[in-house]
Design a protein around this motif. Sequence first.
Motif, PDB file in Angstrom:
ATOM      1  N   ASP A   1      46.414  -6.704  -3.620  1.00 44.23           N
ATOM      2  CA  ASP A   1      46.537  -8.250  -4.380  1.00 44.23           C
ATOM      3  C   ASP A   1      45.146  -8.599  -4.044  1.00 44.23           C
ATOM      4  O   ASP A   1      44.863  -9.076  -3.017  1.00 44.23           O
TER       5      ASP A   1
ATOM      6  N   TYR B   1      50.499  -9.895 -13.411  1.00 46.58           N
ATOM      7  CA  TYR B   1      49.230  -9.882 -12.395  1.00 46.58           C
ATOM      8  C   TYR B   1      48.343  -9.136 -13.422  1.00 46.58           C
ATOM      9  O   TYR B   1      47.249  -9.104 -13.076  1.00 46.58           O
TER      10      TYR B   1
ATOM     11  N   GLY C   1      49.899  -6.569  -6.949  1.00 50.22           N
ATOM     12  CA  GLY C   1      50.538  -7.881  -6.840  1.00 50.22           C
ATOM     13  C   GLY C   1      51.556  -7.976  -5.769  1.00 50.22           C
ATOM     14  O   GLY C   1      52.602  -7.234  -5.761  1.00 50.22           O
ATOM     15  N   TYR C   2      51.435  -8.855  -4.738  1.00 51.86           N
ATOM     16  CA  TYR C   2      52.350  -9.097  -3.773  1.00 51.86           C
ATOM     17  C   TYR C   2      53.429 -10.172  -3.983  1.00 51.86           C
ATOM     18  O   TYR C   2      54.574  -9.952  -3.781  1.00 51.86           O
TER      19      TYR C   2
ATOM     20  N   TYR D   1      45.412 -11.854  -2.050  1.00 56.10           N
ATOM     21  CA  TYR D   1      46.583 -11.856  -1.017  1.00 56.10           C
ATOM     22  C   TYR D   1      46.159 -12.946   0.345  1.00 56.10           C
ATOM     23  O   TYR D   1      47.074 -13.715   0.597  1.00 56.10           O
TER      24      TYR D   1
END
Length: 570
Positions: A77, A124, A53-54, A80
């Motif tokens: 991600d 996430y 998870g970004y 993303y």
Amino acid sequence: MTAYKIEVQQSKNGLAILKINDFFIHSKYDPHTEAERIISKELSLDYVYILFGYGMGYLKEALLQQHVAKENIIIIDPVYEFLPVEEQECTVISKIIKMELENMISDKLQNLSTKIKVICTPNYDKIFPKEYNDVLKSVLDVQIVHKISVNTANRYADVWQQNYIHNTYHAFKDNTIKVLNKKYHHPIIIASGGPSLTKQLPLLKQMQNKVIILAAGSTVNSLLATGIEPNYIVTVDAGVENYHHFQNIQVKNSKLLYHLGSHYKIQDEFTNQKYSFLELIDLEFAKQLKNLLGLEPPLMRGGGSVANFAFSIAAYMTTGPIAFIGQDLAYTNNLTHANNNKYSQAIDDNYKKQRGMFEVEGYFGDKVLTDYAFYSMKKNFEITNSLLVHESPIFNCTEGGLCIEGIKQCSFDEFYKNFVKPFEDSVAESTEITEEKKGDLEEYKKALNNQLQMYDKLIKEMDYAILLLTKNRSTIAFEPNVVKNLNKLDKLAERLIPQLFIQRIVEPITLDVLNKYPAKKYESQEEAYIHIFAKNKDLYTRLLVALKHAKQYTIETLKKVEESSEWKQS
């Protein structure tokens, strides 16, 4: 992407935060402080980090602020490409492809380390539960493979060293497998010793003159017992158990393909043609062989079993199709090996518990019993296959055991009809093999004598350095005389060790010592001294033992040279 609603909102302190569906993935009050708190709990020295998870990048920034190298961060991600940010520094993966991810993780973990942490951006794991579990599984698989490799290296370091030194004698006289590169266009059958091999032997016997048969190590005994003589036998295992498999085997024409770490007595007693090779991790040893002896055995991709090497070698030797048989990697029918293997036995509940067995997807889509050693071999097959560029198809014709992802499955009978019958009128073993130029035994003997002189220098200096360490009187620092002599030893070792055939024993010792005495944060002067003292003494003591053993193996090899008929004739 209609399943995911991504919103950019603002935290109480004015920073951008994300909301995906009904989940906030950053603190609504202070995302910076939240990220720093998460990272401070997870931070360890010398680790590779996977950020699942970004978001807006707060966790990544917190890692970089803790001086984690950007090369040691992987960001995963699934959404993303739909986020309102663009990462400029670290690797980002949006689509999880298992094999590619595992290769990337393995490449970043230096020296077969298992030090990797997965840090999940808040929520996430709830938004992407399947993807998160896939990442955790891939990390575990890489760690298992690395741990088994490290355990093997530690267990066999000394015996490997003995074999490497003794086998330089055979490598100096024999061809390398370089002379076999793409010499065949016929199919190659890799015969391994899994329980499923037994049912394939009648058909293998029928086609034995129309294909090239590679016997994976001890499988040769099962083949010979059925009247099948393989064209080539591959041997890589270092232990004396491997030598016992080869004692008293009776072959007329079989040739031996041997790794220089395999038990040297096999090569001592095998009278037919032999061909040497090395493994990719033998790069430094390969440089030594070239510089000191003018030898260049090709580097093959290996793994946890001799069959892993046989796979790479088969693709190296032929442009034709390749088939696996007996490659169960599982305890098919509650058996460990095929019939006529010296170590074949039935398994019971106690054996299952000892081996830590578990179930995985089988060849037929069923569940089969395997263990972590077999599972790591499976992973190595899959990695090799993913990297291989081969002109013809590759098939798993085991018809049992577990599923090797990425390798097509077909019955052995189907393989015979489609790929062997076209060669009905030709004999497989008809290729002319060009001999390589053999070296001069006098030069080889000089090289070994030079090695003995270098061993003597290192042993003398290391003995003295250990003595000085034990006499160091201070409890917080090394005395000037100790520092001076340790520096002298380090410079001598730096100059001589690259000229000695001892990499496979030095590297496991060095890595083990580094892992056993990791640097600690906030050490006092006294704590730092105790830590460094213990580390140096352990390293030098173990290296001293290794050097003395290597010297003895060199003396034994020199004696072998002088007693050989080739030496007496020269």
